[in-house]
Design a protein around this motif. Structure first.
Motif, short mmCIF file in Angstrom:
data_model
loop_
_atom_site.label_atom_id
_atom_site.label_comp_id
_atom_site.label_asym_id
_atom_site.label_seq_id
_atom_site.Cartn_x
_atom_site.Cartn_y
_atom_site.Cartn_z
N SER A 62 -2.32 -6.43 -4.85
CA SER A 62 -3.64 -6.09 -4.31
C SER A 62 -4.67 -6.89 -5.08
O SER A 62 -4.73 -6.81 -6.31
N ALA A 263 -4.42 1.72 -3.37
CA ALA A 263 -4.43 0.45 -2.66
C ALA A 263 -4.76 0.64 -1.18
O ALA A 263 -5.53 -0.12 -0.59
N THR A 275 -2.86 -5.31 0.99
CA THR A 275 -1.98 -5.14 -0.16
C THR A 275 -0.52 -5.31 0.25
O THR A 275 -0.08 -4.76 1.25
#
Length: 506
Positions: A62, A263, A275
Motif C-alpha cells: 500500500s 488498507a 493495495t
C-alpha cells in the motif's frame, strides 16, 4: 477522493515532504504513548515507528498507508509482557512477523477480507474500552488492575481514592486537559490545525509541568541502545511454550487484520493504485521481523497516521519513509526531551484514541438494519473485556460463523391437504442441522390419525444430519414402509436435495 499517482521519479517530493512532517508530528506522541501504555520503555515505541516508516514504508503493498505501534495492540502487548516478560516480547514479535511473511507468500492476505466487519469493529471497541479504563488509572497515577473487567469495575473506587489525593487530582487534571485540548483543537483555524492537537497538548502539558513544578510523573528515559533487547537463546527456547505460541498467533492474526482493514479504508479515500494485500502482508511481516530482532513493539498499519498522511497531501510512499527518517533524527538528537513529557498527558492521548476505537454510531446503525451483526459486535467487545483479547476475538469469529450459517439455512415449511386422509408438508430452501429442531417440532405437531406426505422437491441442500433425522422419523412413523421411504428419496449427491415426496402413514 484524492487523485494519487505512483510516478517513477519524484515530481511530488514537495507534497510528500510536507505530508511527512505532519505524519511525524502525529506519530511522535502516539509512539511514546503506546509504548508506555504497553509497559515497555518509550524508546521501543519510537524504534517501531522508525521501522514502520523506513523499512515497511519502502516495501510494496500500500503506497500511502503508514505503519507503526498501534493502540489496537496495546492490550495484547501488555498481557504478553506480564505473562512472559519483556525479553520474550522480541521473540513473540519476531515469530509473528515470520508468520505474516509466510501468509503473504502463500497469498492468504486476500482472505483477511473475509473476516466479518462486526468482529473487527467489536475487537476495536473492546480494545478501546480496556485502553480507556486502564489509562484513567494511569492519568491518576494509580496502579491499574490486570484484567479488563477488574479495570472497569474498579474505576468508581479508584476515582473516590483520587478525589482525596492532591497529587492524583493534579495528574487527573493534566490528563483531562490533554483530552479537552485534543477534542477542541479541531475547532481551531485550518492553519493552526496543521500542527496536530495531540502534539500541542503534550507540549503544553510538559511546559506546565516544568513551569509550575507539578507533582506528576514523567517519561523515564533509558536511552535507545539500552532499551533494545536482542533475543537470546533463553528467550528463543520459550517458543516451545504452547501459551507463547498462542500469543504469537494472536499477534500475527490481529496485526494482519488491523493492517489490511486499514488498507481497505485508505483505498476508499483515493483513486490511485489499490493495495496488493499479499505484498502488504509481506511488508508488515518484514517490519515485525525486524522489530522482533530489536526487541521493540509490534507494528501495524495505523488508520490515524494513514489518513493524516493522505489529508496532508501525500502522493507517494516517500512521505511515510521520510516520517520514519524524522523519527530517527529525533531519537538520535533529542532523546532527553522525552523526560519532560508527563505520563498523564500520554494517558489523555490514549483515552482519546481508545474512545475513537469505539464505533458508537456504527452500533446504532447496525442495530437498526442488521441486529445480528450488532449483537456479534457487542458480544466480541464484551468478551474481550471480560475474558481476554485472543479469546474474545475467537468468540466473535465463532458467533459470526454461526450467524452466517443460520442465515444461509433458509427454510420454509408449508402444510396443505393432500386428499381426505393425508397432510402434505412441503419443505423449501436450504436445510442444515441448525433448522432440525424447527422441522421436527413441525412434524411432531401433525395429527396422529392422518398420513403425512413429506415433500422435499423444493429443497436445494439437505445435510447429513437432517437426512438421517428425517429417515429416522419416517421409519418410526411408517413402519413396514421404511424401505419405500428410502427409495423415494434422491440419490446422495453430497447430501443434496431430495427429489420426491416421502409418505409416512401414522
Amino acid at each position: 477522493m484524492k487523485d494519487v499517482r505512483t510516478p517513477r521519479s519524484f515530481p511530488f517530493l514537495r507534497q510528500d515532504f510536507a505530508a511527512s512532517l505532519v505524519v511525524f508530528l502525529v506519530a511522535l506522541p502516539l509512539c511514546i504513548g503506546v509504548a508506555v501504555a504497553s509497559g515497555v520503555p518509550a524508546e521501543l515505541g519510537l524504534i517501531t515507528g522508525i521501522v514502520g516508516g523506513i523499512v515497511t514504508g519502502l516495501m510494496r503493498g500500500s503506497s500511502l498507508q503508514v505503519s507503526g505501534p498501534a493502540a489496537g495492540l496495546t492490550v495484547l502487548v501488555l498481557e504478553a509482557v506480564r505473562a512472559f516478560g519483556l525479553p520474550a516480547l522480541g521473540v513473540i514479535v519476531l515469530a509473528a512477523g515470520l508468520l505474516q511473511i509466510a501468509m503473504g507468500l502463500l497469498r492468504w492476505g486476500r482472505w483477511f477480507r473475509a473476516i466479518s466487519l462486526s468482529v473487527v469493529e467489536g475487537m476495536l471497541a473492546g480494545i478501546g474500552l480496556v485502553i480507556i479504563a486502564g489509562q484513567l488509572y494511569a492519568a491518576a497515577g494509580i496502579p491499574a488492575p490486570e484484567s479488563g473487567l477488574d479495570k472497569l469495575t474498579g474505576l468508581p473506587g479508584a476515582l473516590a481514592d483520587a478525589l482525596g489525593n492532591r497529587t492524583a487530582l493534579v495528574s487527573l487534571a493534566v490528563g483531562a486537559g490533554t483530552v479537552v485540548l485534543i477534542v477542541g483543537w479541531r475547532r481551531m483555524p485550518r492553519r493552526a490545525r496543521a500542527v496536530p492537537g495531540a502534539l500541542v497538548a503534550v507540549l503544553l502539558a510538559a511546559l506546565a509541568t516544568a513551569l509550575f513544578d507539578l507533582p506528576v510523573p514523567t517519561v523515564r528515559v533509558s536511552g535507545v541502545l539500552e532499551a533494545i533487547h536482542l533475543p537470546g537463546s533463553e528467550a528463543l527456547s520459550s517458543l516451545a511454550d504452547p501459551a507463547l505460541l498462542g500469543t504469537v498467533l494472536a499477534f500475527a492474526l490481529i496485526a494482519s487484520a488491523e493492517s489490511l482493514f486499514s488498507a481497505a479504508a485508505i483505498d476508499r479515500l483515493h483513486t490511485g493504485t489499490r493495495t496488493d494485500y499479499d505484498k502488504e502482508l509481506v511488508a508488515q511481516g518484514a517490519g515485525n521481523t525486524l522489530c522482533g530482532l530489536l526487541g521493540a513493539l509490534p507494528l501495524t498499519a495505523v488508520i490515524v497516521r494513514s489518513s493524516a498522511n493522505l489529508e496532508a497531501g501525500a502522493r507517494t510512499k516517500a512521505s511515510r519513509v521520510l516520517h520514519g527518517v524524522w523519527l530517527l533524527l529525533f531519537v538520535a538528537l533529542l532523546p532527553a526531551v522525552l523526560a519532560y513529557i508527563p505520563l498523564a498527558a500520554l494517558a489523555g492521548i490514549l483515552v482519546h484514541a481508545g474512545w475513537k476505537l469505539i464505533p458508537f454510531k456504527g452500533v446504532l446503525t447496525l442495530w437498526r438494519r442488521h441486529r445480528g451483526e450488532a449483537l456479534v459486535l457487542v458480544a466480541t467487545a464484551t468478551a474481550i473485556v471480560a475474558v481476554g483479547m485472543f479469546e474474545g476475538v475467537l468468540i466473535g469469529l465463532v458467533l459470526s460463523v454461526a450467524k452466517a450459517a443460520w442465515e444461509a439455512s433458509h427454510l420454509r415449511i408449508e402444510h396443505s391437504e393432500d386428499g381426505r386422509d393425508a397432510v402434505r408438508v412441503r419443505l423449501q430452501g436450504t436445510i442444515t442441522f441448525l433448522r432440525l429442531p424447527q422441522i421436527l417440532d413441525s412434524l411432531e405437531a401433525l395429527p396422529s390419525d392422518r398420513r403425512v406426505v413429506l415433500d422435499l422437491t423444493g429443497v436445494h441442500h439437505l445435510d447429513h444430519a437432517c437426512r438421517a433425522a428425517l429417515e429416522t422419523w419416517a421409519e418410526r412413523h411408517s413402519g413396514a414402509d421404511a424401505e419405500a421411504v428410502r427409495a423415494d428419496t434422491a440419490p446422495d449427491r453430497h447430501e443434496d436435495s431430495a427429489a420426491g415426496p416421502v409418505s409416512a402413514p401414522h
